[in-house]
Each structure stands twice: as structure tokens, then as C-alpha cells.
Design a protein around this motif. Structure first.
Motif, PDB file in Angstrom:
ATOM      1  N   ILE A  29       3.948   3.056  36.423  1.00  0.00           N
ATOM      2  CA  ILE A  29       3.545   1.657  36.581  1.00  0.00           C
ATOM      3  C   ILE A  29       3.753   1.204  38.024  1.00  0.00           C
ATOM      4  CG2 ILE A  29       5.816   0.692  35.974  1.00  0.00           C
ATOM      5  CD1 ILE A  29       4.259  -1.524  34.470  1.00  0.00           C
ATOM      6  N   LEU A  30       4.576   1.966  38.769  1.00  0.00           N
ATOM      7  CA  LEU A  30       4.847   1.644  40.172  1.00  0.00           C
ATOM      8  C   LEU A  30       4.871   2.936  40.979  1.00  0.00           C
ATOM      9  CD1 LEU A  30       5.804  -0.246  42.488  1.00  0.00           C
ATOM     10  CD2 LEU A  30       8.141   0.131  41.674  1.00  0.00           C
ATOM     11  N   SER A  31       4.102   2.956  42.075  1.00  0.00           N
ATOM     12  CA  SER A  31       4.074   4.128  42.947  1.00  0.00           C
ATOM     13  C   SER A  31       4.326   3.691  44.384  1.00  0.00           C
ATOM     14  CB  SER A  31       2.722   4.842  42.861  1.00  0.00           C
ATOM     15  OG  SER A  31       2.532   5.411  41.577  1.00  0.00           O
ATOM     16  N   VAL A  32       5.367   4.227  44.963  1.00  0.00           N
ATOM     17  CA  VAL A  32       5.721   3.958  46.353  1.00  0.00           C
ATOM     18  C   VAL A  32       5.490   5.246  47.132  1.00  0.00           C
ATOM     19  CG1 VAL A  32       7.607   3.370  47.923  1.00  0.00           C
ATOM     20  CG2 VAL A  32       7.431   2.227  45.701  1.00  0.00           C
ATOM     21  N   SER A  33       4.695   5.168  48.201  1.00  0.00           N
ATOM     22  CA  SER A  33       4.349   6.380  48.941  1.00  0.00           C
ATOM     23  C   SER A  33       4.595   6.202  50.440  1.00  0.00           C
ATOM     24  CB  SER A  33       2.878   6.734  48.700  1.00  0.00           C
ATOM     25  OG  SER A  33       2.496   7.882  49.435  1.00  0.00           O
ATOM     26  N   VAL A  46      10.002   6.679  52.157  1.00  0.00           N
ATOM     27  CA  VAL A  46      10.448   6.712  50.761  1.00  0.00           C
ATOM     28  C   VAL A  46       9.260   6.934  49.828  1.00  0.00           C
ATOM     29  CG1 VAL A  46      11.451   5.345  48.890  1.00  0.00           C
ATOM     30  CG2 VAL A  46      12.463   5.268  51.188  1.00  0.00           C
ATOM     31  N   ASP A  47       9.400   7.892  48.932  1.00  0.00           N
ATOM     32  CA  ASP A  47       8.431   8.149  47.866  1.00  0.00           C
ATOM     33  C   ASP A  47       9.130   7.925  46.533  1.00  0.00           C
ATOM     34  OD1 ASP A  47       6.119   9.058  49.366  1.00  0.00           O
ATOM     35  OD2 ASP A  47       7.253  10.885  49.788  1.00  0.00           O
ATOM     36  N   LEU A  48       8.477   7.160  45.647  1.00  0.00           N
ATOM     37  CA  LEU A  48       9.095   6.870  44.357  1.00  0.00           C
ATOM     38  C   LEU A  48       8.035   6.485  43.337  1.00  0.00           C
ATOM     39  CD1 LEU A  48      11.689   6.367  42.670  1.00  0.00           C
ATOM     40  CD2 LEU A  48      11.683   4.025  43.551  1.00  0.00           C
ATOM     41  N   ASP A  49       8.090   7.109  42.170  1.00  0.00           N
ATOM     42  CA  ASP A  49       7.217   6.753  41.053  1.00  0.00           C
ATOM     43  C   ASP A  49       8.079   6.293  39.891  1.00  0.00           C
ATOM     44  OD1 ASP A  49       4.362   7.240  41.671  1.00  0.00           O
ATOM     45  OD2 ASP A  49       5.073   9.262  42.118  1.00  0.00           O
ATOM     46  N   ILE A  50       7.774   5.104  39.355  1.00  0.00           N
ATOM     47  CA  ILE A  50       8.510   4.554  38.222  1.00  0.00           C
ATOM     48  C   ILE A  50       7.626   4.627  36.977  1.00  0.00           C
ATOM     49  CG2 ILE A  50       9.648   2.516  37.281  1.00  0.00           C
ATOM     50  CD1 ILE A  50      11.104   3.734  39.663  1.00  0.00           C
ATOM     51  N   LYS A  51       8.185   5.175  35.919  1.00  0.00           N
ATOM     52  CA  LYS A  51       7.430   5.350  34.685  1.00  0.00           C
ATOM     53  C   LYS A  51       7.388   4.046  33.888  1.00  0.00           C
ATOM     54  CE  LYS A  51       9.153  10.081  34.477  1.00  0.00           C
ATOM     55  NZ  LYS A  51      10.037  11.023  33.736  1.00  0.00           N
ATOM     56  N   GLY A  91       3.186   2.910  54.950  1.00  0.00           N
ATOM     57  CA  GLY A  91       3.251   3.326  53.558  1.00  0.00           C
ATOM     58  C   GLY A  91       2.394   2.464  52.643  1.00  0.00           C
ATOM     59  N   THR A  92       2.273   2.897  51.394  1.00  0.00           N
ATOM     60  CA  THR A  92       1.484   2.183  50.391  1.00  0.00           C
ATOM     61  C   THR A  92       2.302   1.970  49.125  1.00  0.00           C
ATOM     62  OG1 THR A  92       0.566   4.261  49.526  1.00  0.00           O
ATOM     63  CG2 THR A  92      -0.703   3.121  51.236  1.00  0.00           C
ATOM     64  N   ILE A  93       1.958   0.892  48.385  1.00  0.00           N
ATOM     65  CA  ILE A  93       2.634   0.549  47.143  1.00  0.00           C
ATOM     66  C   ILE A  93       1.586   0.121  46.131  1.00  0.00           C
ATOM     67  CG2 ILE A  93       4.305  -0.994  46.033  1.00  0.00           C
ATOM     68  CD1 ILE A  93       5.394  -1.392  49.002  1.00  0.00           C
ATOM     69  N   LEU A  94       1.598   0.741  44.972  1.00  0.00           N
ATOM     70  CA  LEU A  94       0.701   0.369  43.877  1.00  0.00           C
ATOM     71  C   LEU A  94       1.540  -0.162  42.724  1.00  0.00           C
ATOM     72  CD1 LEU A  94      -1.848   3.343  43.776  1.00  0.00           C
ATOM     73  CD2 LEU A  94      -2.175   1.076  44.796  1.00  0.00           C
ATOM     74  N   VAL A  95       1.230  -1.378  42.288  1.00  0.00           N
ATOM     75  CA  VAL A  95       1.912  -1.996  41.159  1.00  0.00           C
ATOM     76  C   VAL A  95       0.906  -2.124  40.024  1.00  0.00           C
ATOM     77  CG1 VAL A  95       3.179  -4.003  40.322  1.00  0.00           C
ATOM     78  CG2 VAL A  95       3.439  -3.273  42.706  1.00  0.00           C
ATOM     79  N   ASP A  96       1.067  -1.281  39.014  1.00  0.00           N
ATOM     80  CA  ASP A  96       0.127  -1.249  37.892  1.00  0.00           C
ATOM     81  C   ASP A  96      -1.316  -1.120  38.385  1.00  0.00           C
ATOM     82  OD1 ASP A  96      -0.472  -1.173  35.197  1.00  0.00           O
ATOM     83  OD2 ASP A  96      -0.584  -3.348  34.975  1.00  0.00           O
ATOM     84  N   GLY A  97      -1.487  -0.282  39.414  1.00  0.00           N
ATOM     85  CA  GLY A  97      -2.813  -0.032  39.956  1.00  0.00           C
ATOM     86  C   GLY A  97      -3.257  -0.980  41.053  1.00  0.00           C
ATOM     87  N   HIS A  98      -2.494  -2.012  41.338  1.00  0.00           N
ATOM     88  CA  HIS A  98      -2.862  -3.000  42.354  1.00  0.00           C
ATOM     89  C   HIS A  98      -2.099  -2.741  43.653  1.00  0.00           C
ATOM     90  CE1 HIS A  98      -5.102  -5.586  39.535  1.00  0.00           C
ATOM     91  NE2 HIS A  98      -4.182  -5.217  38.658  1.00  0.00           N
ATOM     92  N   ASP A  99      -2.804  -2.744  44.760  1.00  0.00           N
ATOM     93  CA  ASP A  99      -2.201  -2.525  46.063  1.00  0.00           C
ATOM     94  C   ASP A  99      -1.360  -3.743  46.445  1.00  0.00           C
ATOM     95  OD1 ASP A  99      -1.780  -2.408  48.936  1.00  0.00           O
ATOM     96  OD2 ASP A  99      -3.304  -0.840  48.988  1.00  0.00           O
ATOM     97  N   ALA A 100      -0.052  -3.528  46.575  1.00  0.00           N
ATOM     98  CA  ALA A 100       0.858  -4.642  46.826  1.00  0.00           C
ATOM     99  C   ALA A 100       0.688  -5.245  48.208  1.00  0.00           C
ATOM    100  CB  ALA A 100       2.304  -4.181  46.646  1.00  0.00           C
ATOM    101  N   ILE A 101       0.082  -4.502  49.131  1.00  0.00           N
ATOM    102  CA  ILE A 101      -0.105  -5.005  50.492  1.00  0.00           C
ATOM    103  C   ILE A 101      -1.454  -5.693  50.637  1.00  0.00           C
ATOM    104  CG2 ILE A 101      -0.218  -4.347  52.926  1.00  0.00           C
ATOM    105  CD1 ILE A 101       1.637  -1.958  52.167  1.00  0.00           C
TER     106      ILE A 101
END
Length: 316
Positions: free
Chosen positions: A4-8, A24-29, A60-70
Motif C-alpha cells: 500500500i506504500l512504496s518508498v524508493s 531509503v527503500d521501503l515497501d509496506i504491505k 526519490g519517489t513515494i507511492l501511497v496506494d498507487g498515488h504519487d505523494a510528490i
């Protein structure tokens, strides 16, 4: 399980030159409870602030439930509830009006039934008409959580949620967080209380000096990195450890009354039977044996100290 959250490759360097986060790379289930552990200044709050749109990343990039947080911050932020460390509410407002206002900020239609449920879940129902300034510190903390849940977020960030609260309230919050997870909310918490992670989390991340050292299933982490210890209570105290016992790397404690042996419980051979035989061969009687396993705190400290030692060695 779906993320649901992808930090790249998220980094943050402030104008002063301080690098708060380093790639930082992080994927939250979806639906998990994730605990982010780290000492003060490790980058925990900076990472949360970036995901929530409070701080802009350097890269970096951040996706929150498929939406680009930036690029689409409003859509991403509407899916997030944030409980910051500091209590930041209008102290002259009532509990109920605070929740209604917070829900409206996210463009949500009024839903008093949902707000009532949140109030009851957090034991705030009897305080719904009270001004926040009249509440205790623990109750104010509950209001902050209720405020974050008012717009029905899919992800709830809890930044040091139980800092400064008593043990009883801490346990109540743990129970509440477990209930939220059962209803499908994804929960990410930062904490200094490692027992919180040990009690609640599905996975654990360890961050230090802006770098994510590891992300692991809690049970797998403790199985893989946790050590066990055996303490031998001697009949007669020792002045020194005999050279014949060097291969076990024992520690002598409590004025020679105890021998402490640290071993890997997952290893094919633990060394315990041979150690006990050697003690008998040397005529060293013992009256008791006690074994224990590492806590998550032990593992955390070992990881941070090991990484710092490695960095110092590389710098040298």
C-alpha cells in the motif's frame, strides 16, 4: 501481499548539509503493523514527514496506494492519518468538534456514526463535549489518534504514540491499534519502546543515521539474529576461567559465581553438551543452569553498534 506504500531511493539533505535520509527503500504491505526502530536523530520522523507531505525529499519517489505523494500530494495525503509526537490541537475546541473539523478538512461528508465509533473505541465518548484543555495528557493523546482517524485513512502513522504516557494507557493503545488492524487499517509506528514492536509488529525496520539497516519479519529476525545464553551457577566460585574452556568464550560474573555462555540456538551444534562434559572433567561442579533468548532490544542494539563499528573501520 500487495503493497500500500512504496518508498524508493528517498534521500533528504537539509540546507545545513545534514543528510537526514540516505537512499531509503521501503515497501509496506496492506493491512500490516510495521514498526520503525531507531535512536534519536536516526531519521524516523523525517521519513514519516516526507511520506505525509510535510517535508520535501531531496530525491526519490513515494507511492501511497498507487498515488504519487510528490506529484499528487492531496490524493496521497487523503489516505493517510498522522499522529505526530507533539500534541497539536485547538485547546479551546471540544473533542467532538475537533473530530468533525478534521474530517471536513479532507473533504469527507459528515458521518457522525463513524466519529461516534472512534470516540467509543478510544474511550473518549464521555469526553466528547469537553474542551481539550480540560483533558489529561493521556486523554489528549487519545484525541490526537481520534483526529487522525476521523477521515477514515487507509494508513495510520503513529510517531512515538505512547511517549510520556503511563503503562496502563500504553496497553490500552496497543489494544486499540490491534483492533484497527483487524478492520484493515495499515499501521506504521515509530517507537523508543522496543517492547511495543515486540508485542505488536508483523515486521520491523531498523534505521540509524538516515540509513535503513534492515527490514525483516519480526519472528524471522529474532530467529535469525537472536542469540541464546546459558548461565551456569557454580558450586565454588572461580578466580579465573581455566584455559581449557577458552573455545567457548565464557564470561565470569558475580565474583566468579557464574559462567555465562552465549550461543546460536539455530546452529547445528550449540556446544552445550561438550561444555558441560568439560566442566565435569575439570571437576567444576554446578548447581543450576538457566537459559534465555535475546529480546528484540538486544538485536537492535547489536545491529546499530555493528554498523557503527563497520563505518568507523571503513573511515579509518
Amino acid at each position: 501481499m500487495q503493497s500500500i506504500l512504496s518508498v524508493s531511493q528517498v534521500s533528504k539533505t537539509y540546507g545545513s548539509g545534514h543528510k537526514a535520509l540516505d537512499h531509503v527503500d521501503l515497501d509496506i504491505k496492506r493491512g500490516e503493523i510495521f514498526a520503525l526502530l531507531g535512536p534519536n536523530g536516526a531519521g524516523k520522523t523525517t521519513l514519516i514527514s516526507i511520506i505525509c507531505g510535510i517535508v520535501t525529499p531531496s530525491s526519490g519517489t513515494i507511492l501511497v496506494d498507487g498515488h504519487d505523494a510528490i506529484r499528487s500530494p492531496r490524493e496521497a495525503r487523503s489516505r493517510i492519518g498522522l499522529v505526530p509526537q507533539e500534541i497539536a490541537v485547538d485547546m479551546f475546541s471540544t473533542v467532538g468538534s475537533t473530530l468533525r473539523f478534521s474530517r471536513g478538512l479532507f473533504g469527507k461528508a459528515p458521518d457522525q456514526a463513524h466519529l461516534d465509533r472512534v470516540l467509543k473505541d478510544l474511550s473518549l465518548w464521555d469526553k466528547r463535549d469537553s474542551k481539550i484543555m480540560e483533558l489529561s495528557g493521556g486523554m489528549k493523546r487519545r484525541v490526537m489518534i481520534a483526529k487522525a482517524l476521523a477521515h477514515e485513512p487507509e494508513i495510520l502513522f503513529l510517531d512515538e504514540p505512547t511517549a510520556g504516557v503511563d503503562v496502563s494507557l500504553r496497553r490500552d493503545m496497543w489494544k486499540m491499534i490491534g483492533g484497527l488492524r483487524e478492520r484493515g487499517t495499515t499501521i506504521i509506528l515509530t517507537t523508543h519502546y522496543i517492547e511495543e514492536a515486540e508485542e505488536m509488529a508483523d515486521r520491523v525496520g531498523v534505521i540509524n543515521k538516515g540509513q535503513l539497516l534492515l527490514v525483516e519479519e519480526k519472528a524471522a529476525l529474532m530467529k535469525k539474529l537472536g542469540k541464546r545464553e546459558m548461565v551456569v551457577s557454580l558450586v565454588e566460585p572461580l578466580a579465573t576461567i581455566p584455559a581449557e574452556l577458552d573455545e567457548w568464550h565464557l564470561a565470569l560474573e558475580d565474583e566468579g559465581r557464574y559462567l555465562r555462555y552465549t550461543f546460536d540456538a539455530q546452529a547445528e551444534r550449540t556446544g552445550i553438551p561438550s561444555l558441560l562434559r568439560k566442566l565435569a572433567d575439570l571437576g567444576l561442579g554446578f548447581k543450576d543452569l538457566d537459559t534465555s533468548k535475546s529480546s528484540l532490544e538486544d538485536i537492535f542494539v547489536d545491529l546499530v553498534e555493528h554498523r557503527e563499528a563497520s563505518n568507523e573501520g571503513a573511515a579509518a
